[in-house]
Design an enzyme around this catalytic site. Structure first.
Site, short mmCIF file in Angstrom:
data_model
loop_
_atom_site.label_atom_id
_atom_site.label_comp_id
_atom_site.label_asym_id
_atom_site.label_seq_id
_atom_site.Cartn_x
_atom_site.Cartn_y
_atom_site.Cartn_z
N ARG A 1 -6.82 41.16 27.58
CA ARG A 1 -5.70 40.92 28.52
C ARG A 1 -6.30 40.30 30.00
O ARG A 1 -5.64 39.72 30.72
CB ARG A 1 -5.22 42.31 29.09
CG ARG A 1 -4.20 42.79 27.62
CD ARG A 1 -3.45 44.29 27.98
NE ARG A 1 -4.48 45.16 28.14
CZ ARG A 1 -4.48 46.13 26.97
NH1 ARG A 1 -4.03 45.73 25.96
NH2 ARG A 1 -5.06 47.15 27.23
N PHE B 1 4.57 39.64 19.69
CA PHE B 1 4.18 41.18 19.31
C PHE B 1 3.76 41.98 20.65
O PHE B 1 2.75 42.54 20.82
CB PHE B 1 3.19 41.28 18.29
CG PHE B 1 3.55 40.48 17.03
CD1 PHE B 1 4.34 40.87 16.14
CD2 PHE B 1 2.73 39.10 16.98
CE1 PHE B 1 4.39 40.07 15.04
CE2 PHE B 1 3.17 38.47 15.72
CZ PHE B 1 3.86 38.80 14.71
N ASP C 1 9.22 41.40 20.77
CA ASP C 1 8.71 42.10 20.02
C ASP C 1 10.06 42.83 19.45
O ASP C 1 11.00 42.60 19.91
CB ASP C 1 8.26 43.50 21.08
CG ASP C 1 7.21 44.35 20.08
OD1 ASP C 1 6.00 44.12 20.06
OD2 ASP C 1 8.08 45.14 19.59
N SER C 2 9.91 43.38 18.22
CA SER C 2 10.83 43.81 17.33
C SER C 2 11.45 45.18 17.80
O SER C 2 12.46 45.81 17.27
CB SER C 2 10.61 43.70 15.90
OG SER C 2 9.61 44.90 15.74
N ASP D 1 -0.69 38.62 18.99
CA ASP D 1 -1.25 39.86 18.77
C ASP D 1 -0.57 40.81 17.76
O ASP D 1 0.10 41.76 18.20
CB ASP D 1 -1.51 40.85 20.16
CG ASP D 1 -2.50 41.84 20.09
OD1 ASP D 1 -3.26 41.97 19.03
OD2 ASP D 1 -2.44 42.88 20.87
N CYS E 1 -6.05 42.54 13.94
CA CYS E 1 -6.66 43.96 14.18
C CYS E 1 -6.80 44.63 12.56
O CYS E 1 -7.01 45.83 12.37
CB CYS E 1 -6.14 44.88 14.94
SG CYS E 1 -4.30 45.22 14.48
#
Length: 399
Positions: free
Chosen positions: A215, A231, A253-254, A304, A344
């Protein structure tokens, strides 16, 4: 103590100090052992190999606590090992004033299935503990006691609600283990930006501390750029981009609640130019295609995504998803633009991830180069004998 006796030749991984013993390597259990009990692990010829936590319902049948024959697994063991892990973080100058730190990182700290993050500084800090193994479950009380003694923190909250607990035959457990909930919101300052941390309902332990350094990098690259953060969760990358002087930041984002927290995070930082931030609640795959159709272009894109491949068995399907979002990302970049892309997923290795991204660039018809390989910070160490610990991998690419 019961003994777990391996099949002939199955001791090789333990001799390399890998901490997992799979069910297919086990010959027999001598004696009685319940989930979480410590067993002595022996080679077929009777040689001592390790002491491990037994897990009868898991394909990982045991996880090693110690390879030393003279070491007992007891309260003193956890006091010493947790104290050493905390001391290692305290000794790193770059972590000295960080308000969000991973204190215990499972196998890489010699504590399989034991994760602990610290939010805040000093005695008023909050620890969030996650136990994903039967061994951690059995030694919960000793682990909490050792953490409180090593840190002096006022409170410990448990977030043992990860899906992987089901593979161990464990149910989800959450709640305060030590101290009481703070009077107000929990927040941390990271790279000069203040962020809310929801330890009760947020993802993982409340925040993604593993992306702290990445970040920071995003903020350093963002000046005067049109930024797209996919995301985005609660906006960690987005706020760093705004702080770094981005011309605009579109975050997708959802999760509506996550976006609501992201907007609260912006409000916590009145110096940030909130008017440059745009928030979309949408499926990222669909949103990327919509942006493509609208002819939108960006100078910096962050991808991400959540864990697409929790294990190698899911790698093929996950590879297609990673290929899709990176292909779309490359097509949305302006010439000279940056793509910061991450995985990830433990089932996707570093080499495979790079091949996926390379294939996406080729299909997008762009010439791209890797400027930097990205990973988690030093509070997320990787044991040399346990490469699976390198779950977060990323690439900074430029077209």
């Amino acid at each position: 103590m019961s003994q777990l006796i391996l099949l002939p030749g199955k001791e090789r991984s333990l001799l390399r100090r890998h901490p997992w013993i799979f069910a297919g390597s086990v010959g027999r259990l001598k004696g009685q052992a319940r989930a979480g009990d410590t067993v002595e692990v022996l080679a077929d010829d009777g040689r001592f190999l390790a002491r491990a936590a037994y897990s009868p319902d898991s394909q990982i049948r045991a996880r090693v606590w110690t390879f030393a024959e003279g070491v007992s697994v007891d309260d003193v063991f956890f006091k010493r090992r947790i104290g050493e892990a905390v001391a290692r973080r305290r000794a790193l100058p770059e972590l000295a004033r960080e308000q969000g730190i991973r204190l215990l990182h499972g196998e890489s700290d010699g504590l399989p299935g034991v994760i602990c993050d610290q939010y805040g500084l000093g005695p008023d800090a909050t620890l969030v503990l996650q136990l994903t193994s039967t061994g951690g479950e059995k030694w919960r009380k000793a682990i909490v006691s050792a953490l409180v003694q090593a840190t002096g923190c006022a409170r410990v909250y448990e977030r043992s609600d990860s899906d992987v607990r089901a593979l161990e035959g464990l149910k989800a457990v959450t709640g305060w283990l030590h101290g009481e909930a703070p009077a107000g919101d929990i927040s941390i300052e990271e790279n000069g930006v203040r962020l809310l941390v929801d330890v009760v309902g947020g993802h993982k332990t409340g925040f993604y501390l593993d992306q702290r350094e990445n970040r920071r990098l995003t903020g350093a690259l963002a000046a005067d750029k049109a930024v797209l953060n996919c995301f985005c969760y609660t906006g960690g990358f987005s706020l760093q981009a705004l702080a770094g002087g981005a011309a605009s930041v579109l975050s997708i984002d959802s999760s509506g609640p996550a976006l609501a927290t992201a907007k609260r995070n912006v409000a916590l930082n009145p110096a940030l130019p909130a008017e440059r931030a745009e928030w979309w609640e949408a499926d990222v795959f669909q949103a990327l295609r919509q942006l493509r159709q609208e002819g939108r272009r960006f100078d910096l894109i962050v991808l991400d995504p959540p864990k697409f491949a929790p294990s190698a068995a899911h790698a093929a399907r996950a590879a297609r998803a990673y290929k899709d979002i990176n292909l779309l990302g490359f097509r949305l970049l302006n010439p000279g633009g940056y793509l910061l892309t991450y995985s990830c997923s433990g089932g996707i290795g570093v080499d495979l991830f790079q091949k996926i991204v390379a294939g996406a660039a080729q299909d997008a018809g762009v010439d791209a180069r890797i400027l930097r390989h990205l990973a988690a910070g030093p509070d997320h160490p990787i044991a040399l004998a346990f490469p699976e610990g390198e779950y977060l991998k990323g690439l900074l690419c430029q077209v």
